[in-house]
Motif scaffolding. Structure first.
Motif, PDB file in Angstrom:
ATOM      1  N   THR A  49       0.827  -1.203   0.000  1.00 13.04           N
ATOM      2  CA  THR A  49       0.000   0.000   0.000  1.00 13.04           C
ATOM      3  C   THR A  49       0.862   1.254   0.000  1.00 13.04           C
ATOM      4  OG1 THR A  49      -1.765  -1.168   1.163  1.00 13.04           O
ATOM      5  CG2 THR A  49      -1.816   1.232   1.250  1.00 13.04           C
ATOM      6  N   GLU A  50       1.887   1.286   0.842  1.00  9.88           N
ATOM      7  CA  GLU A  50       2.774   2.451   0.897  1.00  9.88           C
ATOM      8  C   GLU A  50       3.501   2.653  -0.435  1.00  9.88           C
ATOM      9  OE1 GLU A  50       5.231   1.642   4.292  1.00  9.88           O
ATOM     10  OE2 GLU A  50       3.728   2.415   5.691  1.00  9.88           O
ATOM     11  N   ALA A  51       3.946   1.570  -1.061  1.00 15.93           N
ATOM     12  CA  ALA A  51       4.629   1.682  -2.349  1.00 15.93           C
ATOM     13  C   ALA A  51       3.687   2.214  -3.417  1.00 15.93           C
ATOM     14  CB  ALA A  51       5.193   0.319  -2.765  1.00 15.93           C
ATOM     15  N   ALA A  52       2.443   1.729  -3.422  1.00 19.15           N
ATOM     16  CA  ALA A  52       1.467   2.205  -4.408  1.00 19.15           C
ATOM     17  C   ALA A  52       1.152   3.680  -4.192  1.00 19.15           C
ATOM     18  CB  ALA A  52       0.187   1.365  -4.329  1.00 19.15           C
ATOM     19  N   LEU A  53       0.955   4.082  -2.939  1.00 18.58           N
ATOM     20  CA  LEU A  53       0.675   5.495  -2.647  1.00 18.58           C
ATOM     21  C   LEU A  53       1.836   6.385  -3.051  1.00 18.58           C
ATOM     22  CD1 LEU A  53      -1.114   5.393   0.811  1.00 18.58           C
ATOM     23  CD2 LEU A  53      -2.088   6.041  -1.385  1.00 18.58           C
ATOM     24  N   ASP A  54       3.051   5.955  -2.735  1.00 19.25           N
ATOM     25  CA  ASP A  54       4.215   6.775  -3.053  1.00 19.25           C
ATOM     26  C   ASP A  54       4.485   6.848  -4.550  1.00 19.25           C
ATOM     27  OD1 ASP A  54       4.706   7.598  -0.466  1.00 19.25           O
ATOM     28  OD2 ASP A  54       6.069   5.956  -0.024  1.00 19.25           O
ATOM     29  N   ALA A  55       4.072   5.843  -5.297  1.00 22.52           N
ATOM     30  CA  ALA A  55       4.255   5.849  -6.752  1.00 22.52           C
ATOM     31  C   ALA A  55       3.204   6.694  -7.462  1.00 22.52           C
ATOM     32  CB  ALA A  55       4.227   4.418  -7.284  1.00 22.52           C
ATOM     33  N   ALA A  56       2.101   6.986  -6.776  1.00 20.98           N
ATOM     34  CA  ALA A  56       1.024   7.762  -7.393  1.00 20.98           C
ATOM     35  C   ALA A  56       1.496   9.190  -7.658  1.00 20.98           C
ATOM     36  CB  ALA A  56      -0.197   7.775  -6.480  1.00 20.98           C
ATOM     37  N   PRO A  57       1.210   9.714  -8.846  1.00 19.70           N
ATOM     38  CA  PRO A  57       1.656  11.074  -9.170  1.00 19.70           C
ATOM     39  C   PRO A  57       0.817  12.164  -8.512  1.00 19.70           C
ATOM     40  CG  PRO A  57       0.439  10.151 -11.007  1.00 19.70           C
ATOM     41  CD  PRO A  57       0.552   9.059  -9.976  1.00 19.70           C
ATOM     42  N   MET A  58      -0.327  11.806  -7.924  1.00 18.53           N
ATOM     43  CA  MET A  58      -1.169  12.813  -7.308  1.00 18.53           C
ATOM     44  C   MET A  58      -0.927  12.860  -5.801  1.00 18.53           C
ATOM     45  SD  MET A  58      -3.013   9.796  -7.719  1.00 18.53           S
ATOM     46  CE  MET A  58      -3.788   9.977  -9.257  1.00 18.53           C
ATOM     47  N   VAL A  59      -1.334  13.968  -5.210  1.00 22.26           N
ATOM     48  CA  VAL A  59      -1.211  14.159  -3.771  1.00 22.26           C
ATOM     49  C   VAL A  59      -2.265  13.299  -3.075  1.00 22.26           C
ATOM     50  CG1 VAL A  59      -1.492  15.845  -1.906  1.00 22.26           C
ATOM     51  CG2 VAL A  59      -0.306  16.508  -4.007  1.00 22.26           C
ATOM     52  N   VAL A  60      -1.829  12.507  -2.087  1.00 21.10           N
ATOM     53  CA  VAL A  60      -2.740  11.688  -1.295  1.00 21.10           C
ATOM     54  C   VAL A  60      -2.464  11.995   0.170  1.00 21.10           C
ATOM     55  CG1 VAL A  60      -3.483   9.350  -0.688  1.00 21.10           C
ATOM     56  CG2 VAL A  60      -2.757   9.853  -3.031  1.00 21.10           C
ATOM     57  N   ALA A  61      -3.527  12.328   0.903  1.00 22.21           N
ATOM     58  CA  ALA A  61      -3.368  12.632   2.328  1.00 22.21           C
ATOM     59  C   ALA A  61      -4.596  12.146   3.089  1.00 22.21           C
ATOM     60  CB  ALA A  61      -3.190  14.132   2.537  1.00 22.21           C
ATOM     61  N   MET A  62      -4.351  11.543   4.239  1.00 19.11           N
ATOM     62  CA  MET A  62      -5.429  11.153   5.148  1.00 19.11           C
ATOM     63  C   MET A  62      -5.376  12.152   6.290  1.00 19.11           C
ATOM     64  SD  MET A  62      -7.725   8.617   5.667  1.00 19.11           S
ATOM     65  CE  MET A  62      -7.068   7.127   4.969  1.00 19.11           C
ATOM     66  N   ILE A  63      -6.499  12.847   6.520  1.00 17.82           N
ATOM     67  CA  ILE A  63      -6.557  13.925   7.504  1.00 17.82           C
ATOM     68  C   ILE A  63      -7.628  13.589   8.531  1.00 17.82           C
ATOM     69  CG2 ILE A  63      -6.844  16.406   7.845  1.00 17.82           C
ATOM     70  CD1 ILE A  63      -6.337  16.638   4.741  1.00 17.82           C
ATOM     71  N   GLY A  64      -7.250  13.565   9.810  1.00 21.09           N
ATOM     72  CA  GLY A  64      -8.205  13.305  10.874  1.00 21.09           C
ATOM     73  C   GLY A  64      -9.171  14.460  11.030  1.00 21.09           C
ATOM     74  N   ASN A  65     -10.332  14.198  11.661  1.00 25.80           N
ATOM     75  CA  ASN A  65     -11.311  15.278  11.802  1.00 25.80           C
ATOM     76  C   ASN A  65     -10.840  16.373  12.754  1.00 25.80           C
ATOM     77  OD1 ASN A  65     -11.696  13.803  14.148  1.00 25.80           O
ATOM     78  ND2 ASN A  65     -13.915  13.816  14.032  1.00 25.80           N
ATOM     79  N   ASP A  66      -9.685  16.161  13.385  1.00 26.06           N
ATOM     80  CA  ASP A  66      -9.067  17.212  14.196  1.00 26.06           C
ATOM     81  C   ASP A  66      -8.064  18.035  13.381  1.00 26.06           C
ATOM     82  OD1 ASP A  66      -7.106  15.310  13.834  1.00 26.06           O
ATOM     83  OD2 ASP A  66      -6.672  15.030  15.963  1.00 26.06           O
ATOM     84  N   GLY A  67      -7.940  17.724  12.091  1.00 24.04           N
ATOM     85  CA  GLY A  67      -7.039  18.465  11.205  1.00 24.04           C
ATOM     86  C   GLY A  67      -5.626  17.922  11.145  1.00 24.04           C
ATOM     87  N   LYS A  68      -5.323  16.885  11.922  1.00 27.22           N
ATOM     88  CA  LYS A  68      -3.969  16.323  11.923  1.00 27.22           C
ATOM     89  C   LYS A  68      -3.776  15.388  10.735  1.00 27.22           C
ATOM     90  CE  LYS A  68      -3.175  16.564  16.864  1.00 27.22           C
ATOM     91  NZ  LYS A  68      -2.972  15.815  18.100  1.00 27.22           N
ATOM     92  N   LEU A  69      -2.601  15.475  10.147  1.00 26.13           N
ATOM     93  CA  LEU A  69      -2.249  14.621   9.023  1.00 26.13           C
ATOM     94  C   LEU A  69      -1.924  13.228   9.556  1.00 26.13           C
ATOM     95  CD1 LEU A  69      -1.678  14.690   5.947  1.00 26.13           C
ATOM     96  CD2 LEU A  69       0.701  15.097   6.538  1.00 26.13           C
ATOM     97  N   LEU A  70      -2.624  12.212   9.050  1.00 27.03           N
ATOM     98  CA  LEU A  70      -2.430  10.839   9.509  1.00 27.03           C
ATOM     99  C   LEU A  70      -1.561  10.024   8.561  1.00 27.03           C
ATOM    100  CD1 LEU A  70      -6.147  10.127  10.501  1.00 27.03           C
ATOM    101  CD2 LEU A  70      -4.287  10.892  11.997  1.00 27.03           C
ATOM    102  N   LEU A  71      -1.614  10.359   7.262  1.00 28.06           N
ATOM    103  CA  LEU A  71      -0.899   9.592   6.249  1.00 28.06           C
ATOM    104  C   LEU A  71      -0.713  10.487   5.044  1.00 28.06           C
ATOM    105  CD1 LEU A  71      -0.165   6.556   5.211  1.00 28.06           C
ATOM    106  CD2 LEU A  71      -2.389   6.699   4.120  1.00 28.06           C
ATOM    107  N   ASP A  72       0.433  10.374   4.390  1.00 31.18           N
ATOM    108  CA  ASP A  72       0.656  11.128   3.163  1.00 31.18           C
ATOM    109  C   ASP A  72       1.561  10.331   2.239  1.00 31.18           C
ATOM    110  OD1 ASP A  72       3.148  11.369   4.326  1.00 31.18           O
ATOM    111  OD2 ASP A  72       3.120  13.526   4.506  1.00 31.18           O
TER     112      ASP A  72
END
Length: 169
Positions: A49-72
């Protein structure tokens, strides 16, 4: 018994006699082969999953409802560098609020998400604006604690999977 290899968790404890001296040791073992196999599969899936996300040319971010970045991913980190340390998640959320009234605090009740919302981000300095087509999906937050086994997760535990494809030019 079958002659196959297996992994075991072994606990050995001393058993004392009435005089407080060790009389013998008691050993108990548990076959953990299946648990180890599942852990290895999970580690592989995480790496994949991490390799696929990092290979993606678009910005991907998981943001908690408190505004904290959980994954990028790497594209997000590159954008962070382009914006000289200004957190892109905050810029995206601010632009989405202005554009479509999206409020991260309402992500758990805001429906399934949004698709292809064009937003503008202004880099620091005299650099030209950058445009992104953004989509967002609400994700129920995973809770691995014992309480979640007996009770469903509260509705306010959600996060946003944000996908932003740069369309500048």
């Amino acid at each position: 018994k079958g002659g196959q290899e297996y992994l075991a968790e072994l606990s050995i404890s001393p058993v004392l006699n009435p005089g407080g001296q060790i009389a013998y040791f008691l050993g108990m073992q548990r076959d953990i082969t299946e648990m180890h196999t599942l852990q290895q599969r999970l580690a592989f899936q995480k790496s994949l999953t991490e390799a696929a996300l990092d290979a993606a040319p678009m910005v991907v971010a998981m943001i908690g409802n408190d505004g904290k970045l959980l994954l990028d991913n790497h594209a997000y980190k590159a954008l962070l560098g382009d914006f000289r340390g200004i957190e892109p998640a905050g810029l995206f959320l601010s632009a989405l609020e202005q554009q479509i009234g999206f409020d991260l605090k309402d992500v758990c009740t805001a429906g399934p998400g949004f698709t292809n919302v064009d937003i503008r981000l202004d880099p620091p300095g005299a650099r030209p604006p950058r445009w992104f087509s953004c989509s967002g999906v609400r994700i129920a937050d995973f809770s691995g604690d014992a309480r979640s086994y007996f009770h469903t997760a509260p509705a306010e535990r959600c996060c946003l999977l944000l996908i932003a494809n740069e369309v500048t030019g």
